[in-house]
Design a protein around this motif. Structure first.
Motif, PDB file in Angstrom:
ATOM      1  N   THR A   1       0.828  -1.209   0.000  1.00 38.23           N
ATOM      2  CA  THR A   1       0.000   0.000   0.000  1.00 38.23           C
ATOM      3  C   THR A   1       0.859   1.255   0.000  1.00 38.23           C
ATOM      4  OG1 THR A   1      -1.722  -1.171   1.223  1.00 38.23           O
ATOM      5  CG2 THR A   1      -1.841   1.229   1.202  1.00 38.23           C
TER       6      THR A   1
ATOM      7  N   TRP B   1      -5.872   5.566 -12.639  1.00 38.90           N
ATOM      8  CA  TRP B   1      -6.425   6.246 -11.471  1.00 38.90           C
ATOM      9  C   TRP B   1      -5.509   6.156 -10.259  1.00 38.90           C
ATOM     10  CZ3 TRP B   1      -7.298   3.578  -6.977  1.00 38.90           C
ATOM     11  CH2 TRP B   1      -7.324   2.180  -7.060  1.00 38.90           C
ATOM     12  N   ARG B   2      -4.627   5.121 -10.196  1.00 40.10           N
ATOM     13  CA  ARG B   2      -3.724   5.019  -9.054  1.00 40.10           C
ATOM     14  C   ARG B   2      -2.634   6.091  -9.058  1.00 40.10           C
ATOM     15  NH1 ARG B   2      -1.999  -1.202  -9.084  1.00 40.10           N
ATOM     16  NH2 ARG B   2      -2.220  -0.830 -11.318  1.00 40.10           N
ATOM     17  N   ASP B   3      -2.516   6.820 -10.146  1.00 40.34           N
ATOM     18  CA  ASP B   3      -1.570   7.951 -10.158  1.00 40.34           C
ATOM     19  C   ASP B   3      -1.943   9.001  -9.127  1.00 40.34           C
ATOM     20  OD1 ASP B   3      -0.062   6.798 -12.126  1.00 40.34           O
ATOM     21  OD2 ASP B   3      -1.009   7.902 -13.768  1.00 40.34           O
TER      22      ASP B   3
ATOM     23  N   LEU C   1       2.343   2.385  -3.349  1.00 41.34           N
ATOM     24  CA  LEU C   1       1.444   3.082  -4.266  1.00 41.34           C
ATOM     25  C   LEU C   1       1.634   4.586  -4.199  1.00 41.34           C
ATOM     26  CD1 LEU C   1      -1.912   1.133  -3.717  1.00 41.34           C
ATOM     27  CD2 LEU C   1      -0.398   0.998  -5.695  1.00 41.34           C
TER      28      LEU C   1
ATOM     29  N   GLN D   1       3.032   4.099 -10.809  1.00 44.87           N
ATOM     30  CA  GLN D   1       2.422   2.806 -11.076  1.00 44.87           C
ATOM     31  C   GLN D   1       2.250   2.579 -12.581  1.00 44.87           C
ATOM     32  OE1 GLN D   1       1.783   0.701  -8.340  1.00 44.87           O
ATOM     33  NE2 GLN D   1       3.010   2.356  -7.447  1.00 44.87           N
TER      34      GLN D   1
ATOM     35  N   ALA E   1      -2.692   8.535  -6.077  1.00 44.93           N
ATOM     36  CA  ALA E   1      -1.986   8.256  -4.823  1.00 44.93           C
ATOM     37  C   ALA E   1      -0.572   8.816  -4.862  1.00 44.93           C
ATOM     38  CB  ALA E   1      -1.963   6.745  -4.574  1.00 44.93           C
TER      39      ALA E   1
END
Length: 359
Positions: A45, A72-74, A48, A53, A76
């Motif tokens: 976690t 979408w994880r960008d 991230l 990513q 984070a």
């Protein structure tokens, strides 16, 4: 880790407490995320937030290469470096700008603008050197994948301009200054996001490098002007650089987007491959850039006209003051000259009245 000297303590969770200690609070969150890397249960976690990513490995003539996409994880990763930029902002403010301000003794309005220019000078310098280094060392292709340096550059750019929004509150920017700063913050966010999402990374790097160099010249000139108002020649140098940047920006956009992408083989819209090379998107991008450059030129012309009017008004005031200090020529007659309603002789003595003999 204290970033600001505390002359007064405030109640917890109060507005002043949050403003005074926001950097320390954010620093604690960063430490909390870094501690998560030490434990196996939380390491996935925590990574991230720290590492970009969506990496994929491909084979090339030079060997295995790791490329990156976006998703979408960008958010984070952007959030983590959003915290980092807040900390760096506080470090620059505390250890550089505040020390200079204590020596200059500027007014409150000038102090706010000096701090703004100082922060942006540091950011523009780092970003322009960084983008230029990427341009000369990294191979670019118009695809949906990016190398690590390019993706990390765009993520940190988004993090910086997003951090500028809460800084308006933390720095207690005056209400009349907020609309002006919101304008350029939103414009940077819009253009950087468009270059990142539409895979126009190389064109975006070139334009950002030119823009940051031009803006750095303006903020350096403004800082020198606040230290000594006689330093106005640097604004003339910046004016030339500004016009040159606007012309180069428009030329590059028409050559790269208007003609280059129009002749590319991969025409059409493909979300999976990250291809947005359609006529509608190209025209939208060109229209956005042209409108932005036109608006910047309009503001620049108004700024130069205001400077010219202020200069003419100052020159006229000086001429009137010089005319008041110049002594007027003295009227003379056959007996001498007049002074305060009394006739004076040439030697300065009053002429004696002639005696009239009695008949």
């Amino acid at each position: 880790m204290a970033f600001r000297r505390r002359n007064k303590s405030y109640p917890f969770f109060s507005q002043e407490f949050l403003i005074q200690n926001h950097a320390d609070i954010v620093f604690s969150l960063v430490i909390f995320i870094l501690i998560g890397l030490m434990f196996e249960a939380t390491a996935k976690t925590a990574i991230l937030f720290i590492q970009p990513q969506y990496n994929i490995s491909t084979q090339s003539p030079e060997g295995e290469v790791t490329l990156y996409q976006y998703g979408w994880r960008d958010w984070a990763t952007i959030l983590f470096y959003f915290f980092i930029t807040i900390i760096l902002h506080a470090v620059v403010q505390e250890y550089i700008l505040d020390k200079v301000n204590r020596r200059l003794h500027l007014s409150k309005s000038k102090n706010t603008k000096f701090n703004e220019s100082g922060q942006l000078c540091v950011f523009h310098l780092v970003s322009s050197v960084w983008s230029f280094y990427i341009l000369i060392t990294v191979r670019h292709t118009h695809t949906h994948t990016k190398v690590f340096q390019v993706k990390f550059f765009y993520l940190t750019q988004l993090a910086y301009w997003l951090h500028a929004l809460p800084e308006l509150y933390f720095q207690k920017v005056r209400k009349e200054e907020i609309p002006r700063q919101l304008q350029y913050i939103c414009l940077y966010l819009l253009h950087v996001s468009a270059a990142y999402l539409l895979n126009l990374s190389r064109v975006g790097l070139v334009l950002l490098c030119l823009q940051y160099l031009s803006e750095m010249g303006f903020h350096i000139a403004r800082m020198f002007y606040f230290t000594d108002e006689s330093h106005q020649k640097m604004f003339d140098v910046w004016a030339v650089c500004f016009v040159f940047t606007r012309m180069v920006t428009l030329t590059l956009m028409f050559l790269a987007v208007g003609f280059g992408l129009a002749r590319a083989e991969n025409q059409g819209l493909d979300w999976d491959l990250g291809n947005f090379n359609t006529v509608l998107i190209r025209m939208t991008v060109l229209l956005l850039v042209c409108l932005t450059q036109s608006w910047l030129l309009w503001k620049f012309i108004r700024f130069q006209l205001r400077r010219w009017r202020e200069f003419r008004h100052e020159q006229a005031s000086r001429k009137r003051a010089a005319a008041k200090q110049t002594p007027r020529p003295v009227k003379r007659d056959s007996l001498g000259h007049h002074e305060n309603g009394v006739i004076k002789a040439e030697n300065g003595a009053s002429p004696r009245p002639k005696k009239i003999k009695a008949p």
